[in-house]
Design an enzyme around this catalytic site. Structure first.
Site, PDB file in Angstrom:
ATOM      1  N   ASN A 125      -9.391   1.005   3.147  1.00 17.83           N
ATOM      2  CA  ASN A 125     -10.411   1.111   4.210  1.00 17.83           C
ATOM      3  C   ASN A 125     -11.724   0.469   3.792  1.00 17.83           C
ATOM      4  OD1 ASN A 125     -12.577   3.435   3.774  1.00 17.83           O
ATOM      5  ND2 ASN A 125     -10.691   4.065   2.773  1.00 17.83           N
ATOM      6  N   SER A 156      -9.196   0.384  -2.527  1.00 17.76           N
ATOM      7  CA  SER A 156      -9.295   1.212  -1.322  1.00 17.76           C
ATOM      8  C   SER A 156      -9.155   0.340  -0.077  1.00 17.76           C
ATOM      9  CB  SER A 156     -10.642   1.948  -1.318  1.00 17.76           C
ATOM     10  OG  SER A 156     -11.001   2.310  -0.008  1.00 17.76           O
ATOM     11  N   HIS A 160       0.838  -1.205   0.000  1.00 13.95           N
ATOM     12  CA  HIS A 160       0.000   0.000   0.000  1.00 13.95           C
ATOM     13  C   HIS A 160       0.874   1.257   0.000  1.00 13.95           C
ATOM     14  CE1 HIS A 160      -2.911   3.035   1.261  1.00 13.95           C
ATOM     15  NE2 HIS A 160      -3.838   2.208   0.798  1.00 13.95           N
ATOM     16  N   SER A 166     -13.227   7.157   0.724  1.00 11.63           N
ATOM     17  CA  SER A 166     -12.999   7.917  -0.519  1.00 11.63           C
ATOM     18  C   SER A 166     -14.151   7.753  -1.511  1.00 11.63           C
ATOM     19  CB  SER A 166     -11.667   7.495  -1.145  1.00 11.63           C
ATOM     20  OG  SER A 166     -11.581   6.092  -1.236  1.00 11.63           O
ATOM     21  N   GLU A 199       0.536   4.157   1.288  1.00  7.05           N
ATOM     22  CA  GLU A 199       0.747   4.821   2.589  1.00  7.05           C
ATOM     23  C   GLU A 199       1.889   4.141   3.357  1.00  7.05           C
ATOM     24  OE1 GLU A 199      -2.710   5.193   5.251  1.00  7.05           O
ATOM     25  OE2 GLU A 199      -1.330   5.033   6.950  1.00  7.05           O
TER      26      GLU A 199
END
Ligand code: F3S
Length: 278
Positions: free
Chosen positions: A218, A216, A120, A259, A122
């Protein structure tokens, strides 16, 4: 058939902030975005339609201004970007907090351990600032890294969008192994609230729909939370809905990733209502 949307669903503070900054800056500046601003195809497409180019390699930058996305990036990459263009920074403050905390842990002599997905963006940004971070996703990964963890000073941070319960179980294990354990629960408030609200509805619903980008993190975690309790479908858009999912269903629960724009949620609800009437 009852349809209920979770109390906390859709755009979080960080995503809204990133989109607002880009829209405002694009009015007066020529800019490009370094990667997907957020992990949602509807949002990314709407920016492309406004004429905003997304670049994935530093060499491909042609604009005077380059946007760092909500997921942030590491310091070395920022320096390289600065040499090519002016930086417009939309990194979420919660992600920046993980960067700062993990750097401080390393400075104070802790072996930094990141609970998150190593592929990922992040996590790549956070780990890119550290000398030798350990990235783990589950208890099995602790065993694989036992020599680096056992009886060591461990500083632990978490990808902002990780699963709350799973993180708790992992940190309980780490606490038992480490000689010192500095834990900062950096799962952000938006993630926590979305997971808690989704769980509440999933406990009662016959089916759950989780709306959000396939990439995504989350949203993927929301699906995992819901499917523990009921049949759950992860969709990006209303077009993916199938009439047969709603046969003999009395209660449809809906949630959406941080998002996911409101328009995607609205279209899903409209289509379910259409199925009800036709
Ligand atoms: Fe920020 Fe959390 Fe959203 S880290 S971008 S507020 S999901």
């Amino acid at each position: 058939m009852k349809i209920k949307l979770a109390d906390n669903a859709g755009f979080c503070f960080g995503v809204k902030r990133a989109i607002d900054i880009v829209k405002k800056e694009a009015k007066t500046k020529k800019l490009e975005i370094f990667g997907d601003l957020v992990h949602n195809p509807v949002v990314v497409d709407s920016l492309r339609k406004k004429g905003i180019k997304i670049v994935y390699k530093i060499d491909d930058i042609t604009a005077e201004n380059i946007v760092i996305t909500a997921h942030n990036t590491d310091d070395k990459t920022k320096e390289l970007l600065k040499k090519k263009a002016n930086i417009i920074d939309t990194a979420c403050p919660h992600v920046k907090h993980v960067h700062n905390t993990s750097k401080e842990m390393e400075k104070q002599g802790y072996q930094v351990l990141i609970i998150g997905k190593k592929e990922h963006i992040e996590v790549q940004g956070i780990s890119g600032n550290l000398t030798n971070p350990i990235i783990i996703l589950n208890k099995e990964d602790i065993i694989k890294n036992l020599d680096l963890v056992k009886n060591k000073k461990i500083g632990c941070v978490v990808q902002t969008t990780m699963n709350l319960e799973k993180t708790k179980k992992i940190t309980e294990e780490l606490k038992k192994l480490a000689s010192e354990f500095w834990f900062e629960n950096t799962i952000c408030d938006a993630t926590r609230k979305r997971q808690e609200s989704a769980q509440k509805i999933a406990k009662e619903a016959d089916i759950m729909l989780v709306i959000g980008g396939c990439n995504s993190s989350n949203t993927i975690e929301l699906k995992k939370v819901c499917e523990k309790y009921t049949t759950t479908y992860h969709i990006e858009s209303a077009e993916e809905l199938k009439r047969e999912w709603f046969e003999q269903v009395n209660f449809v629960g809906i949630t959406a990733g941080a998002s996911t724009p409101n328009i995607s949620i609205k279209r899903v609800i409209e289509k379910i209502n259409y199925f009800k009437l036709n």
